[in-house]
Design a protein around this motif. Structure first.
Motif, short mmCIF file in Angstrom:
data_model
loop_
_atom_site.label_atom_id
_atom_site.label_comp_id
_atom_site.label_asym_id
_atom_site.label_seq_id
_atom_site.Cartn_x
_atom_site.Cartn_y
_atom_site.Cartn_z
N VAL A 247 0.84 -1.20 0.00
CA VAL A 247 0.00 0.00 0.00
C VAL A 247 0.87 1.25 0.00
O VAL A 247 0.59 2.23 -0.69
CB VAL A 247 -0.93 0.02 1.23
CG1 VAL A 247 -1.95 1.15 1.09
CG2 VAL A 247 -1.62 -1.30 1.42
N SER A 248 1.95 1.22 0.80
CA SER A 248 2.84 2.36 0.90
C SER A 248 3.43 2.74 -0.45
O SER A 248 3.45 3.92 -0.82
CB SER A 248 3.98 2.04 1.89
OG SER A 248 4.93 3.08 1.91
N ALA A 251 0.57 4.09 -2.78
CA ALA A 251 0.20 5.45 -2.35
C ALA A 251 1.28 6.45 -2.73
O ALA A 251 0.99 7.57 -3.17
CB ALA A 251 -0.04 5.47 -0.85
N THR A 276 4.75 9.17 2.40
CA THR A 276 5.16 8.65 1.11
C THR A 276 6.63 8.98 0.86
O THR A 276 7.15 9.98 1.34
CB THR A 276 4.31 9.25 -0.01
OG1 THR A 276 4.37 10.69 0.08
CG2 THR A 276 2.87 8.80 0.13
N SER A 305 -6.94 -2.14 1.50
CA SER A 305 -7.72 -1.44 0.48
C SER A 305 -8.27 -0.13 1.04
O SER A 305 -8.32 0.89 0.35
CB SER A 305 -8.89 -2.31 -0.01
OG SER A 305 -8.43 -3.48 -0.61
N LEU A 308 -5.75 2.72 1.35
CA LEU A 308 -5.58 3.44 0.09
C LEU A 308 -6.76 4.35 -0.20
O LEU A 308 -6.58 5.53 -0.55
CB LEU A 308 -5.40 2.43 -1.06
CG LEU A 308 -5.15 3.03 -2.44
CD1 LEU A 308 -3.88 3.86 -2.45
CD2 LEU A 308 -5.07 1.92 -3.50
N SER A 309 -7.99 3.85 -0.03
CA SER A 309 -9.16 4.68 -0.34
C SER A 309 -9.28 5.85 0.63
O SER A 309 -9.66 6.96 0.24
CB SER A 309 -10.44 3.84 -0.31
OG SER A 309 -10.68 3.27 0.95
#
Length: 477
Positions: A247-248, A251, A276, A305, A308-309
């Motif tokens: 995810v990192s 993103a 980030t 998920s 991220l959203s």
């Protein structure tokens, strides 16, 4: 405990867990009175069961039962104890490939059915077909095993053989196969370029956040951008989560450097913002950071998920379309144990960039769009035959599907009445299969194919259509 991994996974895999390691865990002692822990009461119960229980229990199973029981007490479904075999299966589920025969198997009415061999995989090359019933694996005839137990029997080391006896209904005979196990690639990212009303859009679907997902994401986004995509649709519907690192990296490719995309909160309440980082491929990332983004989610979008959203939403990087997500706001750390098993323990809460905890609530969509049941219902492989007067959950499944196709069943409770029989007969007539009113294998096979055809037409996907319309309008402004 020797090493650990952080991951966010929405699906509940197993129940159980552990708060501390027991000495000798996974090893059989030479004496039943040998202490297994530093807690006298545990040793007392362990020794009493070993000496006096009328039902014998292996020592390792007693220890594993204690380990599972400890996190049952926590009341957290995401904190679990995994045996050595379970831990290996769990790691494999997030790996870039797995060893097997390359076939999806389901259990229905006590039978173990091949759903679909993977194209080009060992099972397909050997000749296995959908609806083949697995009768024997090796010399073991299947009876009341769980689906996972059957899968474990089929799995093995790469290059080894597994012998299987199957019953093929169409041929009405048993057949024997010898299949060589092989590496089966697991792709977590798929992509395509969509062209709508003069606009080129990149469509990227993420099925999980596994070991190779970030690399697959970079390749997919790079390709659609090279093909001229001016905006990106990210589809995380049904994505249960996975590794935090994946995810990192994703993103980081969408957001500017040093942006907080998630905040970790430990058991003491301490907050640690995660930001980030700069990517090696600066040219690629700069282009990706500048184009419009829409994320499509549903109730099956969980954990990673949702990280991220939530980042996309809080940082106003794009719009969220679909329905409210699952609502899992904890992070699990996986630690190896001395018996070869693993402890998966919730050690942190994760908060959105605005420090909101979505646990039990989910991330709300900016534009709510509900999907047809023909997209959300799990497709079943049914081998039984049902007629008027029968009552069964699989009849209810068929009634729901028929109703979604506008056939008047009158009810969806699983009772096969006259109205249902008429709906079945009408469906069979429309699809040119044998003229009767029975729900048999031919009916269920045709029904499944009809649903798959419906799903295959992007025009029927209301959530995707909304995402496309949103981006086309934004690009036109």
């Amino acid at each position: 405990m020797r090493r650990s991994r952080l991951f966010l996974l929405g699906s509940i895999l197993l129940i159980g867990g552990v708060l501390f390691g027991l000495n000798g865990c996974g090893k059989s002692g030479s004496e039943s009175a040998k202490p297994i822990s530093k807690l006298p009461v545990l040793d007392e119960v362990y020794e009493t069961i070993q000496e006096k229980a009328v039902y014998p229990v292996e020592k390792d199973r007693l220890v594993e039962g204690a380990l599972r029981g400890m996190t049952d007490t926590i009341g957290d479904p995401y904190s679990t104890y995994l045996t050595e075999q379970e831990a290996a299966s769990h790691r494999e589920s997030l790996a870039g490939s797995r060893v097997g025969i390359g076939a999806e198997v389901t259990r229905t009415n006590g039978k173990y059915i091949i759903v679909s061999p993977i194209k080009g995989g060992p099972a397909e090359k050997a000749g296995l077909q959908p609806y083949d019933e697995i009768v024997k694996v090796g010399n073991e005839r299947l009876s009341n095993e769980t689906l996972q137990e059957v899968v474990n029997l089929i799995r093995g080391k790469e290059g080894t053989e597994v012998k299987m006896t199957i019953f093929r209904p169409d041929a009405d005979k048993h057949m024997e196969y010898t299949i060589v196990r092989d590496q089966i690639p697991v792709q977590s990212v798929s992509h395509q370029l969509l062209e709508e009303r003069g606009a080129k859009l990149g469509y990227i679907a993420l099925t999980m956040f596994g070991e190779e997902t970030a690399k697959e994401w970079q390749k997919a986004t790079s390709e659609v951008i090279k093909q001229g995509a001016k905006a990106i649709i990210i589809d995380v519907r049904g994505n249960p989560g996975g590794y935090l690192m994946a995810v990192s990296e994703i993103a980081g490719s969408l957001l500017n450097e040093d942006k907080v995309f998630v905040v970790m909160q430990d058991a003491k309440g301490n907050l640690t913002p995660l930001v980030t980082e700069k990517s090696a491929d600066l040219d690629y990332n700069e282009r990706l950071k500048q184009i419009p983004v829409v994320l499509v989610q549903d109730v099956g979008s969980a954990s990673a998920s949702e990280v991220l959203s939530a980042a996309v939403k809080d940082l106003k990087r794009g719009a969220i379309i679909g329905t409210t997500s699952f609502g899992k706001g904890t992070v699990q750390e996986t630690m190896e144990l001395t018996n070869g098993g693993e402890l998966k323990l919730s050690t942190n809460k994760w908060l959105t960039p605005k420090e909101k905890w979505i646990h039990g609530k989910g991330v709300k969509a900016d534009i709510e769009v509900k999907q047809s049941i023909l997209f959300t219902e799990h497709l079943q492989m049914v081998t039984e035959t049902f007629k008027e007067g029968h009552y069964n959950d699989q009849i209810a499944y068929a009634q729901r599907m028929l109703k979604a196709f506008d056939y008047e069943t009158g009810r969806v409770d699983g009772f096969f009445d006259k109205d249902t029989a008429e709906a079945v007969q009408a469906f069979r007539a429309d699809h040119q299969i044998a003229d009767n009113d029975a729900m048999d294998r031919e009916f269920f096979t045709t029904l499944k194919a009809a649903v798959e055809e419906y799903r295959g037409d992007a025009k029927n996907d209301k959530q995707l259509r909304m995402a496309i319309d949103y981006l086309v309008n934004e690009l036109a402004e």
